[in-house]
Design a protein around this motif. Structure first.
Motif, PDB file in Angstrom:
ATOM      1  N   ARG A  74       4.510  49.952  81.322  1.00 21.12           N
ATOM      2  CA  ARG A  74       4.896  50.455  82.642  1.00 21.12           C
ATOM      3  C   ARG A  74       5.147  49.342  83.643  1.00 21.12           C
ATOM      4  O   ARG A  74       5.684  49.563  84.714  1.00 21.12           O
ATOM      5  CB  ARG A  74       3.769  51.308  83.216  1.00 21.12           C
ATOM      6  N   ASN A  75       4.685  48.148  83.319  1.00 17.16           N
ATOM      7  CA  ASN A  75       4.777  47.048  84.269  1.00 17.16           C
ATOM      8  C   ASN A  75       5.905  46.070  83.996  1.00 17.16           C
ATOM      9  O   ASN A  75       5.985  45.014  84.615  1.00 17.16           O
ATOM     10  CB  ASN A  75       3.436  46.304  84.305  1.00 17.16           C
ATOM     11  N   SER A  77       9.960  44.976  83.980  1.00 14.32           N
ATOM     12  CA  SER A  77      10.967  45.253  85.008  1.00 14.32           C
ATOM     13  C   SER A  77      12.380  44.868  84.574  1.00 14.32           C
ATOM     14  O   SER A  77      12.565  44.057  83.654  1.00 14.32           O
ATOM     15  CB  SER A  77      10.582  44.552  86.312  1.00 14.32           C
ATOM     16  N   GLU A 109       9.312  53.444  76.679  1.00 15.87           N
ATOM     17  CA  GLU A 109       8.906  53.076  78.038  1.00 15.87           C
ATOM     18  C   GLU A 109       9.348  51.647  78.380  1.00 15.87           C
ATOM     19  O   GLU A 109       9.833  51.390  79.479  1.00 15.87           O
ATOM     20  CB  GLU A 109       7.379  53.224  78.157  1.00 15.87           C
ATOM     21  N   LYS A 113      11.892  50.750  81.411  1.00 14.36           N
ATOM     22  CA  LYS A 113      11.495  49.860  82.506  1.00 14.36           C
ATOM     23  C   LYS A 113      12.370  48.612  82.592  1.00 14.36           C
ATOM     24  O   LYS A 113      12.577  48.061  83.671  1.00 14.36           O
ATOM     25  CB  LYS A 113      10.015  49.464  82.368  1.00 14.36           C
ATOM     26  N   THR A 114      12.865  48.134  81.451  1.00 13.08           N
ATOM     27  CA  THR A 114      13.673  46.905  81.468  1.00 13.08           C
ATOM     28  C   THR A 114      15.174  47.215  81.461  1.00 13.08           C
ATOM     29  O   THR A 114      15.986  46.304  81.460  1.00 13.08           O
ATOM     30  CB  THR A 114      13.385  46.035  80.223  1.00 13.08           C
TER      31      THR A 114
END
Ligand code: BG6
Length: 258
Positions: A74-75, A77, A109, A113-114
């Motif tokens: 989730r973190n 980017s 995920e 996110k990326t």
């Protein structure tokens, strides 16, 4: 004070790498057992690390499942996809675990996110040798397996043996091998004891610990005091070029233990 802190962490990281016999450790503040945000910080640090090591162009990134990586994912980017095409693949089959922490979900995920891509592989992990042989020949599985073996990056976690034996639905017989062998750690379906001896191998499709030697970047992520013993045990088998992202909670226990 900031400088003293920095020097303290650098020393801790160096001592930990030496003790574990791997090329690099990144130690973040806190104890993941107590604070979820420590795991979020692993994710942000992973994002930075990938940003500094991934080449321009395509990267094939194999990932395992687990609660640590589900949260790490989730973190990440979208800045990672600047000048790059990222493809995330599950390092193994693995619909044995609950959906949210399966490698397939972690891949999805990370891709989200990326702003990268992912390929799923819907296969039970605990299949018989015989079905394993024939499944490997299936075109859809073969194509994902080929991507897995071509990965230039692997991101994996390290599990506590008893918890993983439960989560992987081991049969009673398998469970007793794990118990009687005093396994303390698990990664990629391999269970190891304190001295790093292989106690049990879940028959499976995908990456094995011994395949990691051939992969350019191997990143292990595990933290919390409860993982200290598992990390030490697994690292006895890890390729030297492994980079470990962990926390003070695990590190201090590992360094205290002789
Ligand atoms: C599993 C991985 O899904 O998660 C294992 O396949 C890993 O290799 C484990 O050891 C770790 O899980 P957690 O929940 O402790 O992060």
């Amino acid at each position: 004070d900031i400088l003293a802190n920095y020097q303290g962490t650098a020393l801790l990281e160096k001592q930990l790498s030496q003790k574990l016999g791997i090329s690099r450790c990144i130690v973040l503040p806190g104890n993941a057992d107590k604070q979820y945000r420590v795991v979020d910080s692993f994710g942000r640090r992973l994002n930075q690390l990938l940003g500094s090591i991934l080449p321009v162009g395509q990267s094939m990134i194999s990932v395992t499942g687990g609660s640590t990586l589900a949260r790490v994912a989730r973190n990440l980017s979208p800045d990672l996809s600047k000048n790059r095409q990222l493809v995330f693949v599950p390092a193994r089959g693995g619909v044995g675990e609950s959906v949210t922490i399966q490698a397939n979900s972690v891949c999805a995920e990370m891709a989200l996110k990326t702003q990268g891509q992912y390929r799923a592989m819907y296969l039970p992990e605990d299949i018989s040798e015989k079905s394993f042989e024939s499944l490997q020949k299936e075109t859809s599985i073969k194509s994902v397996l080929e991507l897995i073996y071509r990965s230039n990056v692997v991101i994996h976690s390290i599990g506590t043996a008893s918890i993983m034996a439960d989560r992987r639905n081991l049969s009673e017989k398998e469970q007793s091998i794990v118990d009687n062998g005093n396994a303390v750690s698990e990664a990629f379906g391999d269970f190891f004891d304190r001295s790093g001896k292989l106690v049990y191998k879940v028959p499976r499709i995908g990456l094995h610990v011994q395949d990691l030697d051939k992969i350019e970047h191997v990143i292990a992520i595990a933290g919390g005091q409860s993982k200290a013993e598992a990390i030490q045990s697994y690292m006895k088998n890890a390729p030297h070029h492994t980079v470990l992202i962990t926390d003070e909670g695990a590190s201090k226990l590992i360094l205290r233990d002789n």
